[in-house]
Scaffold this motif. Structure first.
Motif, PDB file in Angstrom:
ATOM      1  N   LEU A 223     -10.238  11.212  -1.163  1.00 41.44           N
ATOM      2  CA  LEU A 223     -10.277   9.930  -1.868  1.00 41.44           C
ATOM      3  C   LEU A 223      -9.362   9.973  -3.095  1.00 41.44           C
ATOM      4  N   HIS A 224      -9.401  11.092  -3.802  1.00 47.23           N
ATOM      5  CA  HIS A 224      -8.503  11.249  -4.951  1.00 47.23           C
ATOM      6  C   HIS A 224      -7.045  11.280  -4.494  1.00 47.23           C
ATOM      7  N   GLY A 225      -6.783  11.980  -3.376  1.00 41.49           N
ATOM      8  CA  GLY A 225      -5.428  12.082  -2.851  1.00 41.49           C
ATOM      9  C   GLY A 225      -4.842  10.758  -2.398  1.00 41.49           C
ATOM     10  N   TRP A 226      -5.711   9.801  -2.069  1.00 39.24           N
ATOM     11  CA  TRP A 226      -5.251   8.492  -1.621  1.00 39.24           C
ATOM     12  C   TRP A 226      -4.861   7.558  -2.765  1.00 39.24           C
ATOM     13  N   LYS A 227      -5.273   7.854  -4.000  1.00 40.44           N
ATOM     14  CA  LYS A 227      -5.133   6.881  -5.083  1.00 40.44           C
ATOM     15  C   LYS A 227      -3.699   6.423  -5.292  1.00 40.44           C
ATOM     16  N   LYS A 228      -2.760   7.352  -5.414  1.00 37.72           N
ATOM     17  CA  LYS A 228      -1.372   6.965  -5.640  1.00 37.72           C
ATOM     18  C   LYS A 228      -0.804   6.239  -4.433  1.00 37.72           C
ATOM     19  N   HIS A 229      -1.081   6.752  -3.238  1.00 33.55           N
ATOM     20  CA  HIS A 229      -0.559   6.113  -2.022  1.00 33.55           C
ATOM     21  C   HIS A 229      -1.091   4.693  -1.885  1.00 33.55           C
ATOM     22  N   LYS A 230      -2.374   4.512  -2.175  1.00 33.21           N
ATOM     23  CA  LYS A 230      -2.956   3.178  -2.067  1.00 33.21           C
ATOM     24  C   LYS A 230      -2.303   2.226  -3.053  1.00 33.21           C
ATOM     25  N   ALA A 231      -2.037   2.711  -4.256  1.00 30.38           N
ATOM     26  CA  ALA A 231      -1.374   1.866  -5.256  1.00 30.38           C
ATOM     27  C   ALA A 231       0.024   1.466  -4.784  1.00 30.38           C
ATOM     28  N   ASP A 232       0.747   2.403  -4.172  1.00 31.42           N
ATOM     29  CA  ASP A 232       2.086   2.099  -3.655  1.00 31.42           C
ATOM     30  C   ASP A 232       2.019   1.072  -2.525  1.00 31.42           C
ATOM     31  N   ILE A 233       1.038   1.233  -1.653  1.00 30.66           N
ATOM     32  CA  ILE A 233       0.863   0.289  -0.545  1.00 30.66           C
ATOM     33  C   ILE A 233       0.538  -1.096  -1.086  1.00 30.66           C
ATOM     34  N   LEU A 234      -0.353  -1.149  -2.060  1.00 29.19           N
ATOM     35  CA  LEU A 234      -0.758  -2.442  -2.617  1.00 29.19           C
ATOM     36  C   LEU A 234       0.413  -3.141  -3.308  1.00 29.19           C
ATOM     37  N   THR A 235       1.292  -2.378  -3.924  1.00 28.07           N
ATOM     38  CA  THR A 235       2.479  -2.970  -4.559  1.00 28.07           C
ATOM     39  C   THR A 235       3.343  -3.690  -3.527  1.00 28.07           C
ATOM     40  N   VAL A 236       3.567  -3.043  -2.379  1.00 30.13           N
ATOM     41  CA  VAL A 236       4.370  -3.653  -1.313  1.00 30.13           C
ATOM     42  C   VAL A 236       3.625  -4.845  -0.710  1.00 30.13           C
ATOM     43  N   GLN A 237       2.325  -4.704  -0.539  1.00 26.62           N
ATOM     44  CA  GLN A 237       1.527  -5.791   0.022  1.00 26.62           C
ATOM     45  C   GLN A 237       1.597  -7.032  -0.856  1.00 26.62           C
ATOM     46  N   GLN A 238       1.444  -6.846  -2.148  1.00 27.17           N
ATOM     47  CA  GLN A 238       1.449  -7.989  -3.065  1.00 27.17           C
ATOM     48  C   GLN A 238       2.836  -8.615  -3.175  1.00 27.17           C
ATOM     49  N   ALA A 239       3.879  -7.794  -3.096  1.00 23.80           N
ATOM     50  CA  ALA A 239       5.247  -8.318  -3.189  1.00 23.80           C
ATOM     51  C   ALA A 239       5.593  -9.199  -1.995  1.00 23.80           C
ATOM     52  N   ASN A 240       4.968  -8.915  -0.831  1.00 22.06           N
ATOM     53  CA  ASN A 240       5.294  -9.652   0.390  1.00 22.06           C
ATOM     54  C   ASN A 240       4.192 -10.598   0.837  1.00 22.06           C
ATOM     55  N   ASN A 241       2.997 -10.467   0.243  1.00 20.81           N
ATOM     56  CA  ASN A 241       1.861 -11.324   0.579  1.00 20.81           C
ATOM     57  C   ASN A 241       1.563 -11.317   2.078  1.00 20.81           C
ATOM     58  N   LYS A 242       1.567 -10.106   2.649  1.00 24.20           N
ATOM     59  CA  LYS A 242       1.236  -9.924   4.069  1.00 24.20           C
ATOM     60  C   LYS A 242       0.172  -8.829   4.189  1.00 24.20           C
ATOM     61  N   PRO A 243      -0.753  -8.948   5.150  1.00 21.16           N
ATOM     62  CA  PRO A 243      -1.747  -7.895   5.328  1.00 21.16           C
ATOM     63  C   PRO A 243      -1.106  -6.599   5.814  1.00 21.16           C
ATOM     64  N   VAL A 244      -1.725  -5.498   5.454  1.00 26.09           N
ATOM     65  CA  VAL A 244      -1.259  -4.168   5.855  1.00 26.09           C
ATOM     66  C   VAL A 244      -1.999  -3.735   7.115  1.00 26.09           C
ATOM     67  N   LEU A 245      -1.251  -3.218   8.078  1.00 27.10           N
ATOM     68  CA  LEU A 245      -1.806  -2.728   9.332  1.00 27.10           C
ATOM     69  C   LEU A 245      -1.365  -1.286   9.523  1.00 27.10           C
ATOM     70  N   PHE A 246      -2.310  -0.371   9.697  1.00 21.63           N
ATOM     71  CA  PHE A 246      -1.957   1.003  10.016  1.00 21.63           C
ATOM     72  C   PHE A 246      -1.662   1.074  11.521  1.00 21.63           C
ATOM     73  N   THR A 247      -0.380   0.985  11.856  1.00 23.50           N
ATOM     74  CA  THR A 247       0.039   1.007  13.257  1.00 23.50           C
ATOM     75  C   THR A 247      -0.280   2.341  13.922  1.00 23.50           C
TER      76      THR A 247
END
Length: 339
Positions: A223-247
């Motif tokens: 959970l701690h290891g995910w914090k930075k990655h999640k923040a990076d993902i959320l930045t891209v998500q908010q910039a594009n306003n599209k849902p994230v899908l783990f393909t």
């Protein structure tokens, strides 16, 4: 006067319309087989509480510098071909499973597709024509079978970085054929520079992010290891306003499963079932309740359920391992995302 008041309320309600609330995508990456499938092969997917399956037809190139893709031949396994994809989707839909068609390239000797990079403009032209043919043929299949999602490529970062204009043109061609939702499966370390998310419906990520260096990582460490990655993902998500899908998402049942989750080397062969459970649990806790997260496809699910996986298996599949029960429980929860 009352009619005018009601009319104004209707106008306001339309203007303030909320994003559609959709059932979370709880998927499996359904590995192609040499034969057709039937209800016996689909039942374990249903038992997992999955509601989606990714169907993966393959095209092949000889090496990283070879410009022509070979696909849909009688030398391939049935499930990798156009006919096989249709048959798989038909059987899955009979059991209530929705589908994503996800064409992929296999490079000779298993070399990484992200390193594909042609040397000359002439070679790029040949490769782009070949790739377009490959993708559009399976876009036709996706349209003919009413597949819910179509993926335009998987882990092709060198191709995307070198030829961005090609991809915008390809997306237009796909949309002329296929009318469902579109995504691209970006590798975990390329998604934040993929240039065409605004033209697609989902930000697709193959989620092999490193989350822990421990031999048997705890849920808390992951959970701690995910914090930075999640923040990076959320930045891209908010910039594009599209849902994230783990393909793709998943971990091997092996020591150090969270250190380099993308590694499939056979010399990593020390079975560690708890490591697979803990890393997977942390991923679900991190993402599955987020309204901007659409869901994902676990890597990978084989057709002959009773003959694969098991407690002596050190590869990715969750089948017949403790992590299968975890995924089944998580997939049973009623969760939604917004599109």
């Amino acid at each position: 006067m009352r009619a005018i008041f009601v009319f104004c309320l209707l106008i306001l309600s339309v203007g303030c319309a909320q994003p559609a609330k959709l059932t979370k995508i709880n998927g499996v990456s359904f590995v192609a087989h040499r034969d057709s499938v039937n209800q016996k092969h689909i039942k374990p997917v249903v038992n997992l509480n999955a509601n989606y399956a990714a169907i993966m037809p393959f095209g092949f190139i000889r090496d990283l510098n070879h410009p022509e893709i070979v696909f849909n031949t009688n030398r391939q396994w049935f499930g990798e071909t156009r006919t096989g994809v249709k048959q798989y989707i038909f059987q899955l839909k009979k059991e209530g499973i929705k589908t994503m068609v996800k064409p992929q390239i296999w490079v000779g000797r298993g070399m990484f597709t992200g390193f594909i990079k042609l040397k000359t403009e002439a070679e790029w032209a040949v490769f782009e024509a070949s790739y377009t043919d490959f993708i559009l043929q399976f876009a036709e299949v996706a349209q003919e079978t009413n597949a819910e999602i179509f993926c335009i490529g998987t882990e092709l970062e060198g191709f995307v970085d070198s030829r961005p204009a090609f991809w915008f043109g390809l997306i237009k061609k796909v949309k002329a054929i296929y009318k469902g939702k579109l995504t691209y499966a970006a590798n975990w370390n390329e998604f934040n520079r993929t240039p065409f998310w605004e033209a697609l419906d989902f930000i697709g990520i193959d989620a092999y992010f490193p989350v822990s260096d421990s031999k048997t990582p705890t849920v808390e460490a992951c959970l701690h290891g995910w914090k930075k990655h999640k923040a990076d993902i959320l930045t891209v998500q908010q910039a594009n306003n599209k849902p994230v899908l783990f393909t793709e998402f998943g971990y091997r049942s092996v020591d150090y499963s969270g250190r380099k989750p993308w590694v499939s080397d056979r010399d990593m062969n020390q079975v560690n079932l708890q490591a697979q459970v803990n890393t997977t649990e942390a991923l679900f806790k991190t993402f599955w309740d987020e309204p901007w997260f659409a869901g994902g496809f676990v890597w990978k699910w084989f057709v002959n359920h009773n003959d694969v996986g098991g407690e002596n298996n050190h590869q990715f599949t969750p089948q017949n391992k403790p992590v299968e029960a975890l995924i089944k429980n998580e997939y049973a929860k009623k969760r939604h995302y917004k599109l």
